[in-house]
Design a protein around this motif. Structure first.
Motif, mmCIF file in Angstrom:
data_model
loop_
_atom_site.group_PDB
_atom_site.id
_atom_site.type_symbol
_atom_site.label_atom_id
_atom_site.label_comp_id
_atom_site.label_asym_id
_atom_site.label_seq_id
_atom_site.Cartn_x
_atom_site.Cartn_y
_atom_site.Cartn_z
ATOM 1 N N ASN A 110 -18.194 99.413 97.861
ATOM 2 C CA ASN A 110 -17.033 98.573 97.588
ATOM 3 C C ASN A 110 -15.795 99.053 98.334
ATOM 4 O O ASN A 110 -15.012 98.244 98.852
ATOM 5 N N GLY A 131 -16.732 97.072 89.779
ATOM 6 C CA GLY A 131 -16.037 96.064 90.570
ATOM 7 C C GLY A 131 -14.634 96.502 90.951
ATOM 8 O O GLY A 131 -13.973 97.233 90.212
ATOM 9 N N VAL A 152 -13.730 86.732 106.379
ATOM 10 C CA VAL A 152 -14.965 87.438 106.036
ATOM 11 C C VAL A 152 -16.006 87.270 107.137
ATOM 12 O O VAL A 152 -16.672 88.230 107.534
ATOM 13 N N LEU A 173 -7.711 89.327 94.695
ATOM 14 C CA LEU A 173 -9.139 89.257 94.940
ATOM 15 C C LEU A 173 -9.888 90.273 94.087
ATOM 16 O O LEU A 173 -9.364 91.323 93.734
ATOM 17 N N TRP A 175 -13.936 92.060 94.155
ATOM 18 C CA TRP A 175 -15.155 92.149 94.970
ATOM 19 C C TRP A 175 -16.100 93.196 94.406
ATOM 20 O O TRP A 175 -15.689 94.179 93.810
ATOM 21 N N CYS A 176 -17.383 92.942 94.594
ATOM 22 C CA CYS A 176 -18.429 93.892 94.251
ATOM 23 C C CYS A 176 -19.636 93.551 95.107
ATOM 24 O O CYS A 176 -20.143 92.428 95.070
ATOM 25 N N THR A 177 -20.093 94.490 95.897
ATOM 26 C CA THR A 177 -21.129 94.231 96.890
ATOM 27 C C THR A 177 -22.480 93.948 96.242
ATOM 28 O O THR A 177 -22.714 94.235 95.069
ATOM 29 N N PHE A 195 -13.502 85.705 94.271
ATOM 30 C CA PHE A 195 -14.452 86.789 94.037
ATOM 31 C C PHE A 195 -15.428 86.833 95.196
ATOM 32 O O PHE A 195 -16.016 85.812 95.576
ATOM 33 N N LEU A 196 -15.615 88.030 95.760
ATOM 34 C CA LEU A 196 -16.537 88.234 96.865
ATOM 35 C C LEU A 196 -17.678 89.130 96.401
ATOM 36 O O LEU A 196 -17.443 90.209 95.844
ATOM 37 N N THR A 197 -18.909 88.706 96.663
ATOM 38 C CA THR A 197 -20.082 89.521 96.399
ATOM 39 C C THR A 197 -21.149 89.165 97.418
ATOM 40 O O THR A 197 -20.869 88.459 98.396
ATOM 41 N N CYS A 218 -21.328 86.638 100.363
ATOM 42 C CA CYS A 218 -21.158 87.124 101.734
ATOM 43 C C CYS A 218 -22.399 87.803 102.296
ATOM 44 O O CYS A 218 -22.368 88.302 103.430
ATOM 45 N N THR A 223 -22.933 92.980 102.890
ATOM 46 C CA THR A 223 -21.853 93.666 102.176
ATOM 47 C C THR A 223 -22.180 95.124 101.884
ATOM 48 O O THR A 223 -21.279 95.890 101.505
#
Length: 252
Positions: A110, A131, A152, A173, A175-177, A195-197, A218, A223
Motif C-alpha cells: 500500500n 487500508g 492510474v 482517497l 486504497w488497499c492493494t 477507492f482503489l484496489t 486497478c 497493484t
C-alpha cells in the motif's frame, strides 16, 4: 553471504509477522540451503518465478503470495508438486509475507502503491488497519473520477475498471492493494470519495452508484508489484546480499 536464520530474522524484524492474523503462514515456507548470497523477489511463488530464480542461481525467493493458504487441499500433487519439486531440487529457500507486506508503512504494497501514484497517506482503515487513506501528494484534487483513472493507467500501465459513483473533484482517497474489494464499505464509512484496489466483485458497482463514491479496480497483480521488491532490496542492502526483482506477467 549470510545464514538463512539471519535473513529470516531480518525479515521478521522489519515486517513483524507475529502481529497479524493472516490467511496462511508468513516467513520461511520452504527451507533451502543454509547460506544465502542472492535473493530473487516476485509477486507470486509460481513455477515461472521459481524457474527464473533457478536461472538466476538464487538462494532465496521472497514473494507476497506463497504456496500455502488456510483451507486449501493439502495434497502435494499437480502444480503444488511441480513447484515444491523445483524448490527442493535446487535447495532454494522460499519466504512469503502476505498481510505484513501489505501493511508496512514505508515498504509495503500500500505504501509503495502510494509512491507510484504520487499519493500521501495520513490515515488507516479496515481490518487490522491495512487500508490507507490520503490524498494527492501536492494536495491538489483530481478533476473527476475519469482523471483519476487516467492517472492510474499512466502510472501502472493498465487500464482500471472504473465505476464512477462520484461526479466532480476528488480529494480524499482510500486504497488497499490486491483483493480488497470487500473493504469498499469501510472506505466509504471512512470518508473516501474514491477507492482503489485490485479487483471488483458484483456488489461494488451498486455501492459506488448508490453511495456516490467512485470505485477503481486497478488489477490485483498490477497493484502488488511493488512491495516485495522494496522489502527484499531493503533487507539485501542491509545484509550485503544481491537482489533482483522478476516480474512474471499476469493480466489479473
Amino acid at each position: 553471504m549470510v545464514h538463512r536464520e539471519q535473513l529470516t530474522g531480518a525479515f521478521d524484524q522489519l515486517l513483524q509477522p507475529a502481529r497479524f492474523k493472516d490467511y496462511g503462514p508468513n516467513g520461511l515456507q520452504v527451507e533451502g540451503r543454509d547460506d544465502v548470497h542472492r535473493i530473487v523477489s516476485g509477486v507470486t511463488a509460481s513455477r515461472a518465478l521459481i524457474e527464473a530464480a533457478i536461472a538466476e542461481q538464487a538462494d532465496a525467493i521472497v514473494v507476497h503470495h506463497g504456496l500455502f493458504w488456510r483451507g486449501q487441499d493439502g495434497r502435494v500433487t499437480g502444480w503444488m508438486k511441480q513447484r515444491l519439486a523445483l524448490l527442493l531440487a535446487h535447495d532454494i529457500n522460499l519466504f512469503a509475507f502476505h498481510l505484513p507486506l501489505d501493511a508496512h508503512p514505508e515498504l509495503g504494497n500500500n505504501a509503495q502503491l502510494a509512491r507510484v501514484l504520487d499519493l500521501r497517506a495520513d490515515g488507516r482503515f479496515g481490518e487490522q488497519d491495512l487500508g490507507f487513506l490520503g490524498a494527492r501528494s501536492d494536495g491538489s484534487a483530481f478533476a473527476d473520477a475519469g482523471a483519476l483513472a487516467a492517472h492510474v493507467e499512466r502510472a501502472l500501465g493498465r487500464k482500471p475498471i472504473l465505476v464512477e459513483g462520484r461526479t466532480g473533484p476528488i480529494t480524499r482517497l482510500a486504497w488497499c492493494t490486491g483483493g480488497a474489494q470487500g473493504w469498499f464499505e469501510d472506505a466509504i464509512a471512512a470518508g473516501a470519495q474514491a477507492f482503489l484496489t485490485g479487483e471488483i466483485s458484483e456488489p461494488q458497482a451498486h455501492y459506488a452508484r448508490e453511495c456516490g463514491v467512485s470505485f477503481l479496480a486497478c488489477g490485483h497483480h498490477a497493484t502488488e508489484r511493488y512491495g516485495a521488491p522494496a522489502v527484499a532490496q531493503h533487507v539485501a542492502q542491509a545484509l550485503g546480499l544481491e537482489h533482483r526483482f522478476i516480474d512474471v506477467d499476469n493480466p489479473a
